[in-house]
Design a protein around this motif. Structure first.
Motif: not given
Lengths: 309, 369
Positions: B53-65, B135-145
């Motif tokens: 995680d080169h960003d270490r931002s709120d949004l990137s943490r939400r993605l990883i969680d 992983l792709t489907s989780i990221i897609a779900g994250y996208n929508r949220s």
């Protein structure tokens, strides 16, 4: 009178090379006869047996068993013959009694019905009747196999090397049983590589490399031995044979038991003394030379050496 | 009088004395049904994930969680660099790397799009495929949220999918596997044991003794087949009972239909066993030949690879595989309430195989004796 077994010009070859196992064999066995096929391993005895018992088709020739053709009338033959293969081939995981009653029932008979045929043999097996056939000793296995081959009262009995791998006492027993079976009028064809068993047969056929060398009674075969035979002893067997090989005027010499056998032309005179003198001259001591009566083994060795020459 | 009853009695005596056959017939269904479905699992859980995680931002943490919270992934490390994460793949500690670039949150908010990088260890192709799909489907779900959060009110366009697993509502792999295992088992008992049994008579020479008796070949072959036909049906019954007791699966279709099909199928398998036995002279040979074919039957029978995903030539080959048909019928009748009309093509195919194999075997048996 019709012959029990009549083979004419029977041949069998195997494989692509057409290795000849049985080479134009003709045989005639009379009803009630105890007939021996005597020959070394690989002589073709088993192939002849398998053709006569309808297990193998001959490449040439015909054979009849009690008048039935081995190719056309195989069904009738299978009803009428008993066969004991060289290898123990009963069900090892069935008991003595189960094996016997299985083969009886298959021929639509019962143990009781033909008990008189097997009773001499079966008394020896009876103590083990609940034992699995695979757990029997070699001699007992042979006796059981003979019982199973006899239980349907066959007209002709085929025994392929029945005494191979059996101790001398059991072998003797076995041949006495065969002699008793003859009294029931059963024709018996027996194959054996043991020359000493030949004298127990009514007639024998000497067989080698698929060919029959001679057919006659054992006595007639040994009587027809053309050479004069001596048995010789003096020191070790190898020294004796080495010394004998240097002597002129002998046809052949070979070891046979504790003696060396020496064959000389029947017309030669005074050979006994000449052999003795020669061996003493070669430095052997305790030399014994005496006339010997030819046995089937001597006849066989004569055939073998003549073939090589 | 027929000698068949005598021969049958002898066969049963021998079978009941053979501890190995009894063990195989009873222990095999029980053990295989309890152990195999537990071990075989097409679902992948605990896929090891390394995050860079080169960003270490709120949004990137939400993605990883969100990813770690899915239950499929286990976070092994927050690596400082891609090279470090790659080292984890090399040492087999991680299966997948997720790299989030710096400025991820900024660009996502400002420009409305951003890319993440996923690298998968594809040595285990199946795990790699399934893992990256998850992983792709989780990221897609994250996208929508994220879209909803950033632009509330803007209803996300697209198609929402809800699905329902018919005939196996929980999409339990074990349940669809059970009928297939049952099919393999009766194939082994019916085909392998009967072939070995005939060859044993050849090997021990007892067939010679049988051949000089008036026993007819027909009776001999029947006496060899009937006991194993019965035995295979017993194994089948035990298998059905175990499936019911341990998994609560009751055949949905008609039991009579199931047994009827299995009866015909066994004729085909036993014809195969008989054919093998006519070509072999020792039990060892028969064992290896049978093993070779059963392996092919299993892999080309739609048990592991679905028939539809096989190349076309393989689909044609599979039609000549008896296991394909029994596998289909087992699944259709136990899980779905299929009727005779549904399985008629399978039944006819198997019946044809039974005829061809048995005729071939009997002709060859005559020739070789």
């Amino acid at each position: 009178m019709e012959l029990a077994i009549e083979a004419t010009d029977l041949s069998k070859w195997y494989g692509k090379e057409k290795t000849l196992a049985v080479d134009h064999v003709s045989l005639a066995v009379k009803p009630g006869e105890l007939f021996g096929l005597i020959g070394p391993d690989g002589a073709g005895k088993t192939s002849i047996f398998r053709m006569l018992t309808t297990l193998l088709l001959p490449n040439t020739g015909t054979a009849r068993v009690n008048g039935f053709d081995v190719v056309k009338d195989y069904v009738e033959i299978r009803d009428r013959v008993g066969y004991m293969p060289g290898r123990f081939s009963l069900y090892q995981d069935l008991t003595v009694e189960e094996n016997l009653s299985f083969f009886a029932t298959v021929f639509n008979t019962t143990i009781e019905e033909n008990h008189h045929l097997i009773k001499d043999i079966y008394v020896q097996l009876e103590p083990f009747k609940k034992r699995y056939a695979g757990k029997l000793s070699g001699g007992m296995k042979q006796k059981l196999a003979l019982c199973c081959a006899l239980i349907h009262r066959p007209e002709v009995l085929f025994l392929d090397e029945p005494t191979t791998g059996v101790d001398p006492v059991s072998r003797k027993d076995f041949w006495e049983m065969l002699a008793r079976l003859k009294e029931h009028g059963i024709t018996i064809l027996v194959a054996t590589p043991y020359m000493d068993e030949a004298t127990r047969c009514d007639r024998i056929a000497l067989i080698q490399e698929g060919r029959i060398l001679q057919v006659d009674t054992p006595a007639a075969i040994t009587a027809a031995y053309p050479d004069r035979l001596f048995q010789v002893k003096g020191g070790s067997m190898s020294a004796t044979l080495r010394a004998l090989n240097k002597l002129d005027g002998i046809i052949r010499c070979y070891g046979s038991g504790e003696f060396a056998h020496v064959a000389v032309p029947a017309t030669a005179t005074d050979m006994e003394q000449r052999i003795k003198d020669h061996l003493l001259a070669q430095g052997l001591t305790d030399v014994v030379v005496r006339p010997a009566i030819p046995t089937i083994e001597d006849v066989f060795i004569k055939f073998t050496q003549e073939k090589k020459a | 009088m027929s000698v068949l009853p005598v021969l049958l009695r002898k066969e049963f005596l021998q079978i009941f004395r053979n501890k190995a056959i009894l063990m195989i017939s009873v222990a095999m269904p029980v053990l295989q049904f309890i152990v195999l479905p537990m071990a075989v699992n097409y679902e992948f859980k605990n896929i090891n994930l390394a995050v860079v995680d080169h960003d270490r931002s709120d949004l990137s943490r939400r993605l990883i969680d969100r990813i770690t919270g899915s239950g499929y992934f286990r976070l092994v490390d927050h690596a400082a660099s891609y090279a470090q994460a790659y080292a984890l793949i090399e040492s087999d500690e991680a299966d997948i790397i997720l790299q989030v670039p710096s400025g991820f949150e900024q660009r996502l908010v400002r420009e409305g799009m951003e890319e993440v990088f996923v690298a998968v260890n594809a040595i285990n192709g199946m795990k790699a495929g399934v893992g990256s799909a998850y992983l792709t489907s989780i990221i897609a779900g994250y996208n929508r949220s994220v879209v909803e959060d950033l632009m509330p009110g803007a209803a996300p366009a697209g198609i929402a999918v809800t699905s329902s697993g018919l005939f196996n509502p929980e999409r339990n792999y074990k349940i669809s596997l059970l009928p297939s295992i049952l099919a393999i088992m009766i194939t082994i008992v019916g085909g392998m044991l009967s072939a070995l049994n005939i060859v044993k008579e050849k090997e021990t020479g007892t067939i010679e003794q049988i051949n000089v008796t008036p026993i007819r070949k027909r009776d001999f072959i029947l006496a060899k087949s009937i006991p194993f036909w019965i035995l295979a049906n017993v194994v089948f019954t035990i298998g059905l009972l175990v499936i019911y007791l341990f998994y609560g699966v009751v055949p949905q279709g008609s039991l009579l239909l199931l047994y009827g099909f299995v009866g015909v199928y066994l004729l085909a398998v036993m014809g195969f066993g008989l054919l093998v036995s006519t070509y072999c002279t020792s039990q060892q040979q028969a064992m290896f030949v049978n093993f070779f074919f059963i392996m092919i039957f299993i892999f080309m029978g739609g048990l592991f690879t679905s028939l539809n995903s096989m190349p076309v030539w393989a689909q044609y080959v599979a039609r000549f595989n008896p296991l394909t048909h029994v596998n289909e019928v087992m699944q259709l009748v136990t899980l779905k309430e299929s009727t005779l009309r549904d399985i008629l093509p399978n039944l006819l195919a198997v019946a044809a195989m039974a005829v061809v194999l048995n005729v071939w075997a009997v002709l060859n048996y005559r020739k070789t004796s």
